[in-house]
Design a protein around this motif. Structure first.
Motif, PDB file in Angstrom:
ATOM      1  N   ASP A 244       0.805  -1.600   0.098  1.00 24.30           N
ATOM      2  CA  ASP A 244      -0.031  -0.146  -0.375  1.00 24.30           C
ATOM      3  C   ASP A 244       1.190   1.705  -0.174  1.00 24.30           C
ATOM      4  O   ASP A 244       0.817   2.603  -0.321  1.00 24.30           O
ATOM      5  N   ALA A 248       1.066   4.212  -2.549  1.00 25.81           N
ATOM      6  CA  ALA A 248       0.700   5.818  -1.941  1.00 25.81           C
ATOM      7  C   ALA A 248       1.638   5.933  -2.196  1.00 25.81           C
ATOM      8  O   ALA A 248       1.148   7.510  -3.223  1.00 25.81           O
ATOM      9  N   HIS A 252       0.574   9.070  -5.276  1.00 22.43           N
ATOM     10  CA  HIS A 252       0.159  10.464  -3.716  1.00 22.43           C
ATOM     11  C   HIS A 252      -0.108  11.024  -5.235  1.00 22.43           C
ATOM     12  O   HIS A 252      -1.018  12.577  -4.463  1.00 22.43           O
ATOM     13  N   GLN A 287      -8.042  10.416  -3.102  1.00 23.69           N
ATOM     14  CA  GLN A 287      -8.568   9.088  -2.722  1.00 23.69           C
ATOM     15  C   GLN A 287     -10.345   9.128  -3.536  1.00 23.69           C
ATOM     16  O   GLN A 287      -9.903   7.926  -4.074  1.00 23.69           O
ATOM     17  N   ALA A 299      -4.625   2.493   0.184  1.00 19.84           N
ATOM     18  CA  ALA A 299      -3.412   3.189  -0.559  1.00 19.84           C
ATOM     19  C   ALA A 299      -3.896   4.957  -0.477  1.00 19.84           C
ATOM     20  O   ALA A 299      -3.703   6.203  -0.240  1.00 19.84           O
ATOM     21  N   ILE A 303      -3.117   8.681   0.708  1.00 19.63           N
ATOM     22  CA  ILE A 303      -2.965   9.934  -0.269  1.00 19.63           C
ATOM     23  C   ILE A 303      -3.416  10.896   0.569  1.00 19.63           C
ATOM     24  O   ILE A 303      -3.281  12.112   0.436  1.00 19.63           O
ATOM     25  N   GLN A 306      -2.027  12.811   3.790  1.00 16.94           N
ATOM     26  CA  GLN A 306      -0.313  13.378   3.500  1.00 16.94           C
ATOM     27  C   GLN A 306       0.361  14.523   3.828  1.00 16.94           C
ATOM     28  O   GLN A 306       1.126  14.509   4.123  1.00 16.94           O
ATOM     29  N   SER A 328       0.831   7.608   5.937  1.00 14.53           N
ATOM     30  CA  SER A 328       1.046   8.930   5.818  1.00 14.53           C
ATOM     31  C   SER A 328       1.996   9.948   6.577  1.00 14.53           C
ATOM     32  O   SER A 328       3.069  10.967   5.718  1.00 14.53           O
TER      33      SER A 328
END
Length: 448
Positions: A244, A248, A252, A287, A299, A303, A306, A328
């Motif tokens: 994941d 991500a 991202h 997302q 994931a 994101i 983050q 994150s």
């Protein structure tokens, strides 16, 4: 009018203001023309209401000064007609008439700005005219600005509607792509990382930061693995979690699809506050773009969060410390590490030593201090402070068994082969054929 009077009224010459004076006495018209001449107004005169209406129909007028008592048409009647036909012209009444009811009628029907007695005080009359014109100018400017704001609001609404349509269309394209990939689950498992690198490369083509997301994903996975081995406990991440993290990192920036090319390419330290707010919506959009695929829910959460900060001053939820998903926290550090090196945050790329110093300075504020310590250890272990030995070769110099030191891309950023790939005879034939057909010279970085 003497110099003292000019100073007291503080008037400024304005040859663009047109004043219409209406009075049946020629002497008064001459007196008023002499009064206004030094100020710079353009003065038009009429000896009756009907004559004044003819002038209004033919000339631009900013302000009217009318006597009250005139034969045939009184000042109140004239001003009432002027108001009906030319409501934006300022109207002033001069009256020596003692009948209060007539003055009241002029105020009500003619909508006058002010009235002054006859004989008038020159100072008061000049100040009244000046202030009336200034007020009218402010009113006109306010109307002009209002029209501009209305037009800009309409343009902004149309732009937002178009932008929303683009976001919906691009999100739908992404959703359809992901759904198609989900129907080929086994093939996705075998080629997942390569396909995601190709996809992230398409996103990066708009920003010109080639290979950035791939490095973030790989570094995030490596850092997550180190945390699990070195610390365990609350920093333990299983194999699915590491996968994941990799996904991500690669995706991202997927939410930037809905942003303009200009904003995507602009360093963050050059963005205005409005641009920063718009830019910071991309994690939520990212997302949302991954929502249709249940396997990417973790994931997507990484994101989304983050840009949370360890001290609680981040977005979108203001989470503090361990309340921030560990993925994150890792992604925030690796993303900023690569962004500082590539110049995505500051105008110029920063050297490795300065980048690490900036990350360390944010320990406990922006980043999890334990993750920062483990990251610095990882950098040292992987020898990032030492230069990797590579050499550039041409397609004709390739031989099977060579290993790529970096992603192989066309000059305009299209990904051909990913970093660490081992070159096979089929790859060599394809690379040489591409160079010949496209007439594009390639330089290939090979590990020594």
């Amino acid at each position: 009018m003497n110099e003292r009077l000019m100073q007291d009224t503080d008037l400024v010459a304005n040859d663009t203001a047109v004043v219409l004076v209406v009075d049946d006495e020629a002497g008064i018209l001459s007196a008023l023309k002499r009064l206004f001449r030094p100020v710079g107004y353009q003065v038009l005169t009429a000896e009756s209401g009907p004559a004044a209406l003819e002038i209004l129909a033919a000339e631009h007028v900013d302000l009217i000064i009318s006597d009250m008592r005139m034969p045939g048409m009184t000042g109140a009647q004239f001003l009432a007609q002027a108001k009906a036909s030319y409501p934006d012209i300022v109207r002033i009444l001069l009256t020596g008439y003692s009948d209060v009811s007539s003055t009241v009628a002029a105020i009500n029907e003619g909508g006058i700005y002010h009235y002054l007695p006859k004989p008038w005080d020159e100072h008061d009359l000049l100040l009244t005219v000046q202030r009336a014109l200034e007020q009218q100018q402010l009113k006109n400017e306010a109307q002009r600005l209002t029209q501009i704001v209305l037009r800009q609001n309409e343009e902004l609404s149309a732009f937002n509607a178009k932008l929303e349509q683009q976001v919906v269309a691009r999100t739908e394209e992404l959703r359809q792509t992901v759904l198609f990939l989900e129907n080929s689950e086994q093939e996705i498992k075998n080629n997942l990382l390569t396909m995601l690198k190709v996809f992230s490369n398409l996103i990066e083509l708009r920003a010109g930061a080639f290979g950035y997301s791939g490095r973030v994903g790989e570094l995030s996975r490596n850092l997550g693995a180190k945390l699990s081995i070195s610390l365990g406990s609350v920093y333990k991440i299983n194999e699915a979690g590491l996968q994941d993290l990799m996904i991500a990192g690669l995706l991202h920036a997927v939410g930037k699809i809905g942003l303009s090319d200009e904003l995507v390419r602009k360093p963050m330290d050059k963005m205005s506050s409005d641009e920063t707010r718009l830019f910071m919506t991309h994690p939520l959009k990212g997302q949302l773009a991954l929502t249709p695929v249940a396997a990417y829910a973790a994931a997507g959460s990484i994101i989304r969060h983050q840009y949370e900060r360890y001290d609680g001053r981040g977005s979108p939820s203001g989470l503090v410390g361990d309340a921030i998903p560990i993925g994150s926290r890792i992604l925030a550090l690796t993303r900023d590490f690569e962004a500082l090196l590539s110049g995505a945050i500051a105008t110029q790329p920063l050297p490795l030593e300065k980048t690490l110093a900036l990350l360390k300075a944010q320990r406990g504020h922006r980043y999890d201090p334990i993750i920062v310590d483990q990251f610095l250890s990882l950098v040292e272990e992987e020898g990032m402070l030492q230069s990797v030995k590579t050499r550039l070769v041409k397609p004709l110099e390739l031989v099977p068994g060579m290993q790529l030191a970096d992603d192989l891309r066309t000059p305009d950023g299209v990904l051909l082969l990913i970093k660490d790939s081992v070159i096979h005879a089929q790859n060599i034939a394809q690379i040489r054929r591409f160079e010949q057909t496209q007439n594009v010279p390639l330089q290939i970085s090979i590990l020594i």
